[in-house]
Structures are given as structure tokens and as C-alpha cells.
Scaffold this active site. Structure first.
Site, PDB file in Angstrom:
ATOM      1  N   ILE A 114     -32.201  40.508  18.212  1.00 32.54           N
ATOM      2  CA  ILE A 114     -32.914  41.009  19.391  1.00 32.54           C
ATOM      3  C   ILE A 114     -32.294  42.301  19.923  1.00 32.54           C
ATOM      4  O   ILE A 114     -32.775  42.847  20.923  1.00 32.54           O
ATOM      5  CB  ILE A 114     -32.947  39.956  20.515  1.00 32.54           C
ATOM      6  CG1 ILE A 114     -31.526  39.553  20.929  1.00 32.54           C
ATOM      7  CG2 ILE A 114     -33.757  38.751  20.096  1.00 32.54           C
ATOM      8  CD1 ILE A 114     -31.486  38.610  22.122  1.00 32.54           C
ATOM      9  N   LYS A 127     -23.521  37.271  19.747  1.00 31.70           N
ATOM     10  CA  LYS A 127     -23.130  38.643  19.414  1.00 31.70           C
ATOM     11  C   LYS A 127     -22.258  38.584  18.162  1.00 31.70           C
ATOM     12  O   LYS A 127     -21.174  38.016  18.185  1.00 31.70           O
ATOM     13  CB  LYS A 127     -22.374  39.286  20.558  1.00 31.70           C
ATOM     14  CG  LYS A 127     -21.864  40.702  20.253  1.00 31.70           C
ATOM     15  CD  LYS A 127     -23.008  41.667  19.999  1.00 31.70           C
ATOM     16  CE  LYS A 127     -22.481  43.047  19.634  1.00 31.70           C
ATOM     17  NZ  LYS A 127     -22.053  43.812  20.791  1.00 31.70           N
ATOM     18  N   ASP A 162     -16.007  49.351  33.149  1.00 30.40           N
ATOM     19  CA  ASP A 162     -17.225  49.860  32.521  1.00 30.40           C
ATOM     20  C   ASP A 162     -18.462  49.313  33.229  1.00 30.40           C
ATOM     21  O   ASP A 162     -19.394  48.810  32.598  1.00 30.40           O
ATOM     22  CB  ASP A 162     -17.254  49.506  31.035  1.00 30.40           C
ATOM     23  CG  ASP A 162     -18.308  50.311  30.262  1.00 30.40           C
ATOM     24  OD1 ASP A 162     -18.835  51.291  30.829  1.00 30.40           O
ATOM     25  OD2 ASP A 162     -18.607  49.961  29.110  1.00 30.40           O
TER      26      ASP A 162
END
Length: 608
Positions: free
Chosen positions: A308, A330, A430
Site C-alpha cells: 500500500i 513495514k 522529525d
């Protein structure tokens, strides 16, 4: 002035938010019940001694302030009819009872009832429907008995004050979202839960600190017992890198590259068995029954059909497990798993997400390490990243003003927990719209902790510059010292981006480097895909507040930016009246010197 025979002049019946905070006495005038469009009613700082039940007809009220009066007896049960209430202040009266009907106020976010005459147990009934409660103050009363366990289950609760009562028993394990709390001067005993780290909040009790090692996950044992993990969960943080570039230049070539990598790196059945036998796969806090083979079967050995998303490294797969639950996987590509930098990111991701838990931080369910199969199993986020949602017109329209403000609040709570609820503090490094993921109901979650860092009080905390271009705090370019204010700056960018629907590049550049605020009207920076909120006072006030706080977060000098705890206090606090009609408000008007702390040695340009 007595209200017994007082009649409101007809001209005030059209006012949406009358403020009656003067020295009036007697019962609250029943005529107020005719103002059915009331949204905000302030009756504080008077001498009112009665509350007519007819005021329960004000079903559109969002805020009600009855503080600092002479109201007595039980809290009027008719308040339960005002199910739209989000703010209720009953403090500094002589109330002595809670009606069980208050549990019907399911939208209530702030409840202040300190400095009254409440007796007996804290009524658990009022907490059963309070899943949205963020602030609760019951201090300076005469409550007895234990702290209700229901309080610990309120995952939205951030501020809790139970001080100066007669509570006894032990302190429950509160949700990690709790940031500010005070249990002092009761009769509590036992051990303090390890996530409550402020000793001054327990003065006047018979409690002791709980040994942290017994409660918090021992990272080294997890890593060395289960296996050393190797990749960072970074679903959307690297958009714009290798694969997106190829896809933009040559879509056909991009698809071929992705397909080739998926097909050439598939795991053989023999290797699957080897992986399973080596017990290098771990799942925790999920259902306890997932095995490595379940992941392989759910993705058909990581077939491209289940892919995806693809970033600069690794791919994300959607896997429906035998239990029926959906997870995101992942997976690191085989060649990339040999990169030392990615190995470090993976270790860091596991370390962070096994030690910090918060309702607005994505949950890591497990990981696997092997020469040919390295992946993370994490909570599936149905709506993708905030970056994607803001740049997809249909999703952006669905993401209305209230939902956008709620996302901002949720991320703020999580960052405040990382900076102030963890000891030592954790900085993300981040924060960007790519790393904020949305679930099915569009709640926001912080993701990608591969670059996160625990601040060492005995170190200079110097670091290489990491993060996403356009969100990095300017001081990192010349000091290379990371601290919490770096996250604050990045969050300020995200706040403006969420309101504008696009990256606020020009505004950020002007504020941070020119140290001034551009002559831009607020109405011109709002996302034009949403309806203009000029006729909605509550939404307009929220947007003004969010932009004002964002501008404070973007101040050039780190010491002049607010802390995340202060940011949360502002976002949770009362909405101030607009400085003028919304379409006349400029960014210069919102440069608020009162938000945050300012170092007096620094010259800061703040325009009134």
C-alpha cells in the site's frame, strides 16, 4: 442589584454570548431560559444563590461558568439536559452533591468543581460517559474513599487535581496522557505509579516511589532476548525520495522497479520455516497468538498486491490477520537491511515505541529480524498521512475545521507527554505532516520514531541535522544541538499547514529569518476548500488561537518559543474574544508575546 423583578431589555435577546459577570444577587434570572441560542454563558463572580431548572432548556450551550457565587445544595440535575456542554465551571460555591445525571454530558471536556462542600465518594457515575474529559479539578472539597478506577480509564484526561480532600487507598495506574496532576494533602498510601514522576504532587500523603525498573519495559532485555531489530517504521516520512522520483519521471519504469524488487526478494518456504524455528518474531500487547507464518500468509509472502506504499526504503503492506484485525507491516528490502544507518534506525524505533505509550502515538505490535526478512508490525491507520489528506481534495473537505483542530490538539498532547511526561525527555526530531497518521475517525497519531532521541542531561546533545526539509528548526543549522524546542518549531509548521491546507513556506521563512510577521490577513491563509467560519464564533476563536500559538512556536530563538506543556495549556484553555471581525484579523494581530517564555536578553519583534 436584585434580580427578583428584573426583566432583560428586549435588545439583548439576540445576543449569542452575554456576559453577566457583575455583582448580581438572588436567584439566576429565569428569563435567561428564553435565550435558546446561547452558546457561552458567564455568570461568574456574583452572589447568585439559586439556579432555576428552566435553564436546562439552553440546549445549545457549549460553555457555562457559574464559579464564585453562593450556589448551594446539589448541582442542578437539569444541567444534564445541556448535552452540548464542553466547559462547565462550578468552582468556589457551596455545592454539596453531584447528581448522577451529569454522566449524560458526554461532550464535556473541562469540569471545574474545586472549593465547594462536596462530601462522600467521588461519584463514579459522572465519569462513565466522560470519555472526552481532558481537565478535571475536584480539589479543596471533602471527598473521602478511594480514587475511582474510572478516572484511570479516561484516556483523554491530561489535567487532574484531587488535592486537599480526604481520599484514601492507593493511586491507580493512570493513562500515559496525564500530564499535570496533584494528589497532595489526602490520606493516600502505597506506591506511586512510575509514570507519575512529579514528587511535589503527592505531598501530605503516605506514598512512596515505585521502582521504575519493575514497571517499565527493560529495553536491553527485549532487544537481546528477542533479537536485535533493524529498520525504522517510516511509512510516509520519505515521500519525494527514490521511488516517487522514478514514478514522476517515468511511471512505467517506476512500477517495473517496484515489481522487480518485490519478486526478487521473496522468501522461500524453507527460509520461512527457518525464520519460524529461530523464534526471531515477537508480538506483544496485541492478541498473543500471532505467529510469523500468520504474517507471511496474510501478505502472500509479501506479494505486491498487498503493498500500500513505498518510500525511500522499505514498503508497507496491509495484512488481515486470522483474528480479523488489520495491521500494517513495514518491510525492509533485502539490500537495504545491510545498511548500518537503517540498522540503527530500526533499533531506535523499537527502543522508543516499547518504552513510550500514548493514545496519540502509533502503536508498535511487534517486529521480526532475519537476514532476508526484517519488518515491523504496527497499528493500521486507515486514512493515511495528514500530508496526503491535506493534498487530496475529497479528504481535505472531509477534514473540517473542528477535526483539524482536534488533530492539532492530539499531536500536542503526545508531544507534551514525550517532553514532560517522560524522564528523561524524548524528542522526535522529525515532526511533519508525513509523520502524522490518521485513523478511520481522523484522529491524529505521531509515527516514525527512527530519528527520535532521548535527551541526556549530562551531554551536550549535539547531533547531525535530521528531519524533513521545511520543518527543521533554524538553530540546528549552526548549533547542531537538539532539544525539545526543535520539536516545538516543527509542530508550529504543522499547525499552520493543517489550517492552510498547504505548507506555509513563505510565512515560515518570513517569521524565522526576517523575525517579523508578513502583512497577511488570516482569511487569506485559511484553506479555501472549506467554508469560511465567520458565522461560527467557536470555530473562529479556535482558528485564531491555533494560528496565534503556531506563530509563537515559530519564533526564531528557541528560548522565546513556548514549551509543549504551555502549548497544551493554550489549546485547552478558554477561547478569548476575537480581536475584531474574523475577516479583519491579520497575522500581525496574532503575534502574541504572552504565549511561552521569552529570554529578556534576546531582541524579539512583536507587533501589537
Amino acid at each position: 442589584m436584585e434580580f427578583d423583578n428584573f426583566h432583560f431589555p428586549t435588545e439583548i435577546h439576540g445576543l449569542p454570548n452575554p456576559d453577566l459577570s457583575e455583582k448580581f444577587s438572588g436567584p439566576v434570572p429565569v428569563q435567561l431560559s428564553n435565550l435558546t441560542s446561547l452558546v457561552d454563558l458567564n455568570l461568574s463572580c456574583n452572589n447568585f444563590s439559586g439556579f432555576p431548572h428552566q435553564l436546562g432548556q439552553l440546549t445549545k450551550l457549549v460553555r457555562l461558568d457559574l464559579s464564585r457565587n453562593n450556589l448551594t445544595g446539589s448541582i442542578p440535575g437539569q444541567l444534564a439536559n445541556i448535552t452540548s456542554l464542553m466547559f462547565l465551571d462550578l468552582s468556589c460555591n457551596n455545592f454539596n452533591g453531584f447528581p448522577h445525571q451529569l454522566g449524560q454530558l458526554t461532550n464535556l471536556e473541562e469540569l471545574y468543581a474545586h472549593s465547594n462542600q462536596f462530601l462522600g465518594l467521588i461519584p463514579s457515575e459522572i465519569l462513565q460517559g466522560s470519555s472526552n474529559l481532558r481537565r478535571l479539578d475536584l480539589s479543596h472539597n471533602n471527598f473521602t474513599g478511594p480514587i475511582p478506577n474510572q478516572l484511570a480509564y479516561l484516556t483523554s484526561l491530561m489535567f487532574l487535581n484531587l488535592s486537599y480532600n480526604n481520599l484514601n487507598g492507593t493511586i491507580p495506574d493512570f493513562s500515559s496522557s496525564l500530564i499535570e496532576y496533584n494528589f497532595s494533602y489526602n490520606s493516600l498510601e502505597g506506591q506511586i505509579p512510575c509514570n507519575l514522576t512529579n514528587p511535589s504532587a503527592f505531598l501530605g500523603n503516605k506514598v512512596s516511589l515505585m521502582a521504575e525498573i519493575n514497571e517499565r519495559p527493560r529495553t536491553k532485555e527485549v532487544l537481546y532476548t528477542i533479537g536485535l531489530p533493524i529498520i525504522v517504521f517510516s511509512v510516509f516520512s520519505t515521500l519525494g525520495c527514490l521511488y516517487p522520483t522514478i514514478l514522476c519521471l517515468n511511471p512505467t519504469l517506476g512500477r517495473l522497479v517496484v515489481l522487480w524488487r518485490r519478486r526478487t526478494l521473496k522468501i522461500s518456504p524453507q527460509e520461512c520455516m527457518e525464520l519460524k524455528n529461530r523464534n526471531l518474531f515477537s508480538i506483544w500487547n496485541y492478541d498473543g497468538r500471532i505467529a510469523f507464518q500468520d504474517i507471511i500468509d496474510a501478505t502472500d509472502n509479501f506479494d505486491i498486491r498487498y503493498c500500500i506504499g513505498t518510500g525511500g526504503y522499505g514498503s508497507v503492506y496491509k495484512a488481515r490477520l486470522p483474528s480479523g484485525k488489520v495491521a500494517a507491516i513495514k518491510k525492509l528490502h533485502g539490500l537495504e537491511s545491510e545498511e548500518p544507518a537503517l540498522d540503527e534506525c530500526f533499533r531506535n524505533e523499537v527502543k522508543m515505541l516499547t518504552e513510550i505509550r500514548h493514545k496519540n502515538i502509533v502503536k508498535l505490535h511487534g517486529f521480526c529480524l532475519h537476514r532476508r526478512s526484517m519488518f515491523l508490525v504496527y497499528e493500521y491507520m486507515e486514512r493515511g498521512s495528514l500530508f496526503y489528506a491535506l493534498r487530496t481534495d475529497s479528504l481535505a473537505v472531509e477534514l473540517g475545521w473542528r477535526k483539524r483542530v482536534k488533530i492539532i490538539q492530539g499531536v500536542a498532547y503526545a508531544l507534551a507527554y514525550m517532553h514532560h511526561g517522560c524522564n528523561p525527555p524524548v524528542v522526535h526530531r522529525d515532526i511533519s505532516s508525513n509523520n502524522i497518521l490518521l485513523n478511520s475517525v481522523l484522529d491524529g497519531f505521531i509515527a516514525d520514531f527512527g530519528a527520535a532521541r532521548i535527551l541526556d542531561p549530562d551531554s551536550s546533545n549535539r547531533t547531525l541535522v535530521v528531519g524533513t526539509c521545511g520543518y527543521i528548526a533554524p538553530e540546528l543549522a549552526y548549533t547542531m544541538v537538539v532539544n525539545e524546542k526543535c520539536d516545538v518549531f516543527s509542530f508550529g509548521v504543522v499547525m499552520l499547514e493543517t489550517i492552510m491546507g498547504r505548507h506555509p513556506e513563505e510565512i515560515v521563512t518570513a517569521i524565522t529569518f526576517l523575525r517579523d510577521c508578513p502583512s497577511l490577513m488570516l482569511k487569506d491563509m485559511l484553506d479555501s476548500r472549506l467554508s469560511y467560519p465567520n458565522n461560527n464564533q467557536e470555530v473562529a476563536q479556535s482558528l485564531v488561537l491555533v494560528v496565534s500559538v503556531a506563530l509563537a512556536c515559530l519564533r526564531f530563538h528557541p528560548n522565546s518559543r513556548p514549551t509543549m506543556e504551555q502549548v497544551c495549556g493554550q489549546l485547552l484553555g478558554p477561547r478569548s474574544p476575537l480581536p475584531g471581525t474574523l475577516h479583519l484579523v491579520s497575522l500581525r494581530d496574532l503575534m502574541n508575546p504572552g504565549i511561552g517564555t521569552v529570554d529578556d536578553s534576546i531582541e524579539i519583534n512583536v507587533l501589537p
